[in-house]
Write a protein that holds these residues in place. Structure first.
Motif, PDB file in Angstrom:
ATOM      1  N   LYS A 221     -18.358  21.197  24.711  1.00 40.83           N
ATOM      2  CA  LYS A 221     -17.766  21.964  23.612  1.00 40.83           C
ATOM      3  C   LYS A 221     -16.567  21.274  22.972  1.00 40.83           C
ATOM      4  O   LYS A 221     -16.091  21.712  21.922  1.00 40.83           O
ATOM      5  CB  LYS A 221     -17.360  23.357  24.108  1.00 40.83           C
ATOM      6  N   LYS A 222     -16.091  20.198  23.591  1.00 39.09           N
ATOM      7  CA  LYS A 222     -14.910  19.513  23.074  1.00 39.09           C
ATOM      8  C   LYS A 222     -15.153  18.010  22.954  1.00 39.09           C
ATOM      9  O   LYS A 222     -15.732  17.390  23.850  1.00 39.09           O
ATOM     10  CB  LYS A 222     -13.699  19.739  23.998  1.00 39.09           C
ATOM     11  N   VAL A 223     -14.706  17.436  21.862  1.00 36.25           N
ATOM     12  CA  VAL A 223     -14.730  15.986  21.697  1.00 36.25           C
ATOM     13  C   VAL A 223     -13.657  15.388  22.601  1.00 36.25           C
ATOM     14  O   VAL A 223     -12.529  15.887  22.644  1.00 36.25           O
ATOM     15  CB  VAL A 223     -14.462  15.616  20.225  1.00 36.25           C
ATOM     16  N   ALA A 224     -13.994  14.315  23.320  1.00 36.02           N
ATOM     17  CA  ALA A 224     -13.044  13.754  24.281  1.00 36.02           C
ATOM     18  C   ALA A 224     -12.762  12.268  24.053  1.00 36.02           C
ATOM     19  O   ALA A 224     -12.073  11.648  24.858  1.00 36.02           O
ATOM     20  CB  ALA A 224     -13.576  13.963  25.703  1.00 36.02           C
ATOM     21  N   TYR A 225     -13.280  11.699  22.964  1.00 36.36           N
ATOM     22  CA  TYR A 225     -13.117  10.251  22.763  1.00 36.36           C
ATOM     23  C   TYR A 225     -11.918   9.875  21.905  1.00 36.36           C
ATOM     24  O   TYR A 225     -11.664   8.687  21.678  1.00 36.36           O
ATOM     25  CB  TYR A 225     -14.395   9.651  22.172  1.00 36.36           C
ATOM     26  N   ASN A 226     -11.157  10.858  21.416  1.00 36.03           N
ATOM     27  CA  ASN A 226      -9.995  10.546  20.580  1.00 36.03           C
ATOM     28  C   ASN A 226      -8.809  10.185  21.467  1.00 36.03           C
ATOM     29  O   ASN A 226      -7.865  10.945  21.643  1.00 36.03           O
ATOM     30  CB  ASN A 226      -9.659  11.730  19.677  1.00 36.03           C
ATOM     31  N   PRO A 228      -6.523   6.449  23.145  1.00 35.22           N
ATOM     32  CA  PRO A 228      -6.283   5.016  22.890  1.00 35.22           C
ATOM     33  C   PRO A 228      -7.459   4.135  23.324  1.00 35.22           C
ATOM     34  O   PRO A 228      -7.820   3.182  22.625  1.00 35.22           O
ATOM     35  CB  PRO A 228      -5.027   4.732  23.714  1.00 35.22           C
ATOM     36  N   ALA A 229      -8.052   4.460  24.466  1.00 39.16           N
ATOM     37  CA  ALA A 229      -9.193   3.679  24.936  1.00 39.16           C
ATOM     38  C   ALA A 229     -10.394   3.853  24.004  1.00 39.16           C
ATOM     39  O   ALA A 229     -11.128   2.895  23.717  1.00 39.16           O
ATOM     40  CB  ALA A 229      -9.571   4.087  26.360  1.00 39.16           C
ATOM     41  N   GLY A 230     -10.598   5.079  23.516  1.00 35.91           N
ATOM     42  CA  GLY A 230     -11.679   5.330  22.574  1.00 35.91           C
ATOM     43  C   GLY A 230     -11.487   4.547  21.289  1.00 35.91           C
ATOM     44  O   GLY A 230     -12.442   4.005  20.717  1.00 35.91           O
ATOM     45  N   ALA A 231     -10.246   4.472  20.825  1.00 38.41           N
ATOM     46  CA  ALA A 231      -9.923   3.705  19.617  1.00 38.41           C
ATOM     47  C   ALA A 231     -10.186   2.220  19.832  1.00 38.41           C
ATOM     48  O   ALA A 231     -10.706   1.531  18.940  1.00 38.41           O
ATOM     49  CB  ALA A 231      -8.472   3.938  19.226  1.00 38.41           C
ATOM     50  N   ASP A 232      -9.858   1.713  21.026  1.00 39.82           N
ATOM     51  CA  ASP A 232     -10.091   0.295  21.321  1.00 39.82           C
ATOM     52  C   ASP A 232     -11.591  -0.024  21.341  1.00 39.82           C
ATOM     53  O   ASP A 232     -12.022  -1.080  20.852  1.00 39.82           O
ATOM     54  CB  ASP A 232      -9.474  -0.075  22.666  1.00 39.82           C
ATOM     55  N   ALA A 233     -12.369   0.878  21.921  1.00 36.80           N
ATOM     56  CA  ALA A 233     -13.820   0.674  21.973  1.00 36.80           C
ATOM     57  C   ALA A 233     -14.413   0.651  20.561  1.00 36.80           C
ATOM     58  O   ALA A 233     -15.244  -0.206  20.235  1.00 36.80           O
ATOM     59  CB  ALA A 233     -14.476   1.774  22.799  1.00 36.80           C
ATOM     60  N   PHE A 234     -13.970   1.581  19.742  1.00 37.73           N
ATOM     61  CA  PHE A 234     -14.461   1.652  18.364  1.00 37.73           C
ATOM     62  C   PHE A 234     -14.025   0.424  17.577  1.00 37.73           C
ATOM     63  O   PHE A 234     -14.786  -0.121  16.765  1.00 37.73           O
ATOM     64  CB  PHE A 234     -13.945   2.928  17.692  1.00 37.73           C
ATOM     65  N   GLN A 235     -12.812  -0.044  17.833  1.00 34.67           N
ATOM     66  CA  GLN A 235     -12.304  -1.235  17.147  1.00 34.67           C
ATOM     67  C   GLN A 235     -13.136  -2.465  17.499  1.00 34.67           C
ATOM     68  O   GLN A 235     -13.374  -3.328  16.643  1.00 34.67           O
ATOM     69  CB  GLN A 235     -10.841  -1.469  17.524  1.00 34.67           C
ATOM     70  N   TRP A 236     -13.571  -2.544  18.746  1.00 34.64           N
ATOM     71  CA  TRP A 236     -14.395  -3.681  19.157  1.00 34.64           C
ATOM     72  C   TRP A 236     -15.656  -3.754  18.297  1.00 34.64           C
ATOM     73  O   TRP A 236     -16.060  -4.844  17.863  1.00 34.64           O
ATOM     74  CB  TRP A 236     -14.759  -3.565  20.632  1.00 34.64           C
ATOM     75  N   VAL A 385     -21.597  12.057  11.073  1.00 41.05           N
ATOM     76  CA  VAL A 385     -20.159  11.907  11.307  1.00 41.05           C
ATOM     77  C   VAL A 385     -19.849  10.492  11.794  1.00 41.05           C
ATOM     78  O   VAL A 385     -18.889   9.842  11.337  1.00 41.05           O
ATOM     79  CB  VAL A 385     -19.664  12.948  12.330  1.00 41.05           C
ATOM     80  N   MET A 386     -20.673   9.985  12.715  1.00 40.71           N
ATOM     81  CA  MET A 386     -20.486   8.632  13.236  1.00 40.71           C
ATOM     82  C   MET A 386     -20.703   7.588  12.138  1.00 40.71           C
ATOM     83  O   MET A 386     -19.909   6.651  11.988  1.00 40.71           O
ATOM     84  CB  MET A 386     -21.451   8.387  14.398  1.00 40.71           C
ATOM     85  N   LEU A 387     -21.757   7.742  11.358  1.00 37.28           N
ATOM     86  CA  LEU A 387     -22.057   6.773  10.300  1.00 37.28           C
ATOM     87  C   LEU A 387     -20.942   6.745   9.260  1.00 37.28           C
ATOM     88  O   LEU A 387     -20.539   5.671   8.792  1.00 37.28           O
ATOM     89  CB  LEU A 387     -23.384   7.110   9.619  1.00 37.28           C
ATOM     90  N   ASP A 388     -20.436   7.923   8.894  1.00 39.33           N
ATOM     91  CA  ASP A 388     -19.351   7.990   7.913  1.00 39.33           C
ATOM     92  C   ASP A 388     -18.088   7.312   8.446  1.00 39.33           C
ATOM     93  O   ASP A 388     -17.361   6.653   7.692  1.00 39.33           O
ATOM     94  CB  ASP A 388     -19.041   9.450   7.555  1.00 39.33           C
ATOM     95  N   ALA A 389     -17.829   7.486   9.745  1.00 34.51           N
ATOM     96  CA  ALA A 389     -16.626   6.892  10.339  1.00 34.51           C
ATOM     97  C   ALA A 389     -16.675   5.366  10.259  1.00 34.51           C
ATOM     98  O   ALA A 389     -15.678   4.723   9.910  1.00 34.51           O
ATOM     99  CB  ALA A 389     -16.485   7.340  11.794  1.00 34.51           C
ATOM    100  N   ASP A 402      -7.436   5.190  13.540  1.00 33.10           N
ATOM    101  CA  ASP A 402      -7.540   6.171  12.455  1.00 33.10           C
ATOM    102  C   ASP A 402      -8.982   6.659  12.285  1.00 33.10           C
ATOM    103  O   ASP A 402      -9.227   7.838  12.004  1.00 33.10           O
ATOM    104  CB  ASP A 402      -7.048   5.561  11.140  1.00 33.10           C
ATOM    105  N   ALA A 403      -9.931   5.736  12.451  1.00 34.47           N
ATOM    106  CA  ALA A 403     -11.340   6.100  12.293  1.00 34.47           C
ATOM    107  C   ALA A 403     -11.774   7.093  13.366  1.00 34.47           C
ATOM    108  O   ALA A 403     -12.454   8.087  13.083  1.00 34.47           O
ATOM    109  CB  ALA A 403     -12.211   4.854  12.352  1.00 34.47           C
ATOM    110  N   VAL A 404     -11.373   6.844  14.597  1.00 38.10           N
ATOM    111  CA  VAL A 404     -11.738   7.727  15.704  1.00 38.10           C
ATOM    112  C   VAL A 404     -11.090   9.102  15.538  1.00 38.10           C
ATOM    113  O   VAL A 404     -11.707  10.137  15.810  1.00 38.10           O
ATOM    114  CB  VAL A 404     -11.353   7.075  17.051  1.00 38.10           C
ATOM    115  N   LYS A 405      -9.848   9.129  15.088  1.00 40.96           N
ATOM    116  CA  LYS A 405      -9.151  10.410  14.888  1.00 40.96           C
ATOM    117  C   LYS A 405      -9.882  11.260  13.852  1.00 40.96           C
ATOM    118  O   LYS A 405     -10.144  12.454  14.081  1.00 40.96           O
ATOM    119  CB  LYS A 405      -7.720  10.158  14.424  1.00 40.96           C
ATOM    120  N   ALA A 406     -10.242  10.649  12.716  1.00 38.77           N
ATOM    121  CA  ALA A 406     -10.947  11.388  11.667  1.00 38.77           C
ATOM    122  C   ALA A 406     -12.338  11.820  12.136  1.00 38.77           C
ATOM    123  O   ALA A 406     -12.783  12.944  11.868  1.00 38.77           O
ATOM    124  CB  ALA A 406     -11.061  10.521  10.411  1.00 38.77           C
ATOM    125  N   MET A 407     -13.023  10.941  12.850  1.00 40.33           N
ATOM    126  CA  MET A 407     -14.352  11.249  13.364  1.00 40.33           C
ATOM    127  C   MET A 407     -14.304  12.411  14.351  1.00 40.33           C
ATOM    128  O   MET A 407     -15.140  13.329  14.307  1.00 40.33           O
ATOM    129  CB  MET A 407     -14.948  10.010  14.030  1.00 40.33           C
TER     130      MET A 407
END
Length: 421
Positions: A221-226, A228-236, A385-389, A402-407
């Motif tokens: 029921k809750k998003v948990a990837y927002n 610092p580690a989630g942001a690093d993974a997305f940045q990769w 949502v993922m594609l838009d991010a 920023d992308a992960v936060k908005a997503m």
């Protein structure tokens, strides 16, 4: 007198024949099976239906297919009106929406005991279990693996027998195999980067988890990837496109086209792609398990399952149960693996030494041991949502943070709407 008796006997035989024919017709039950159109799947299902009808002479199965893009709309308009299928093929990620719409009934516990299902099938099928009841079961399951072009490996001085084992290897190999023209434009991508394909799942269930992030809370029921580690993974992932420039979304239209045409050296894709790639003339490719990161392996698993619609009753329900049991049997799974290339959903069929050591099937089957099937509440919405991010981050130069936060904010809104918050 003899002639008269003969005529009478003939008439009686004719009447008996008509009565028998009428009785046989009355005993025949016709059920309808729906799936989306895919050439390889349609042909195999037709063969399976013919075999099923031989074994069950009182049952006829009408097989209908629809374009993937229109499939959900067709289901939504037909099933509630009671004019749709009896047995339906659906992506497991659609299940919450199908249940919310009242499209499915639970599989009869007597015929599909939960304990037996969980003993025989891979654990990921629990994604089709809601409130203790199974609503669908698959013939095959899918996982991801790394497809790589052996000829392009050789051309770049890499050993085709040694595909990348880590994400760092994957990046290094991608850089070596990327080819550009005189203007700097990519003519051969070191790796296909296509979030609209399997890239979205690679981010959510592979990269996030390899950076130590669980995508959602235990109750989903809750998003948990927002984080610092989630942001690093997305940045990769973003860096493959914006910093290292080894590929980009839309190159050669899509990742599958690029890889099939020899214009992408590597691509992360599903086991369902094997049949098409095997049919591609001149393509010399290999398959490997997904690269690890800091010793962590992860994978995404999914499946298309068969359910019984809520309006199916009586003799049609009995026939539908028989058909569903047939298309999820060990026998059918062996045929499906050989002809479609998708992995058997039953462990007894998949986990044989022959399959585990198979150069094409093996990496996918091994990946099932550490795979996760995302619990989607709105598969198409969450995908978008993922594609838009990714798209916004690339086009606007957004950071992974920023992308992960908005997503996360957008996806949380979808979850809240579904759960009535």
């Amino acid at each position: 007198m003899v002639q008269r008796n003969t005529r009478i006997m003939g008439l009686l035989a004719g009447v008996a024949g008509l009565v028998w024919s009428a009785g046989a017709a009355a005993q025949t039950v016709e059920i309808t099976y729906w799936q989306y159109f895919l050439k390889e799947k349609e042909a195999v299902v037709n063969e399976l239906i013919a075999e099923f009808e031989k074994e069950n002479p009182g049952i006829k199965v009408k097989h209908e297919t629809f374009p993937y893009a229109n499939y959900g709309t067709k289901v939504a308009s037909s099933v509630p009106a009671g004019v749709g299928p009896d047995v339906i093929n659906l992506f497991y990620g659609w299940l919450p929406q199908y249940l919310k719409g009242g499209y499915l009934q639970p599989l009869p516990e007597k015929e599909f005991p939960a304990a037996e299902v969980e003993k025989d099938f891979f654990d990921l099928v629990k994604a089709a279990k809601v409130d203790g009841k199974y609503y669908a079961l698959p013939t095959a399951v899918r996982s991801l693996a790394l497809f790589y072009n052996k000829d392009l490996f050789t051309k770049a001085g890499l050993d085709p027998a040694k595909p990348p084992a880590t994400l760092q290897d994957y990046l290094d190999y991608s850089l070596k195999m990327t080819e550009r023209d005189g203007k700097g434009n990519i003519v051969v991508a070191g790796s296909a980067v296509h979030p609209a394909g399997q890239g979205q799942h690679f981010i959510r269930e592979v990269l996030f988890r390899q950076w130590g992030v669980t995508p959602y809370s235990p109750d989903n029921k809750k998003v948990a990837y927002n984080t610092p580690a989630g942001a690093d993974a997305f940045q990769w992932y973003l860096d493959l496109i914006t910093k290292h420039k080894v590929g980009f979304p839309g190159f050669m239209t899509d990742d599958v086209t690029a890889f099939r045409s020899g214009k992408a050296a590597m691509n992360i894709d599903g086991s369902f792609r094997l049949a098409a790639l095997n049919a591609q003339a001149g393509l010399n490719y290999g398959v490997a398990e997904l690269p690890a990161h800091n010793g962590v392996k992860s994978n995404f698993a999914s499946f298309w399952a068969h359910g019984i619609t809520s309006s199916t009753k009586g003799a049609k329900l009995e026939a539908s149960v028989k058909f569903l049991k047939y298309i999820t049997s060990e026998k059918t799974m062996k045929v499906w693996l050989a002809k479609v290339g998708e992995l058997p959903a039953r462990k007894s069929v998949a986990l044989t030494p022959e399959n585990l050591n198979h150069p094409l099937y093996g990496p996918f089957i091994k990946g099932l041991d550490y795979a996760h099937a995302t619990y989607f509440i709105d598969e198409s919405g969450q995908r978008q949502v993922m594609l838009d991010a990714v798209d916004e981050a690339v086009s606007a130069g957004r950071s992974g943070k920023d992308a992960v936060k908005a997503m996360a904010e957008r996806e949380q809104q979808l979850l809240d709407e579904f759960y009535g918050k």
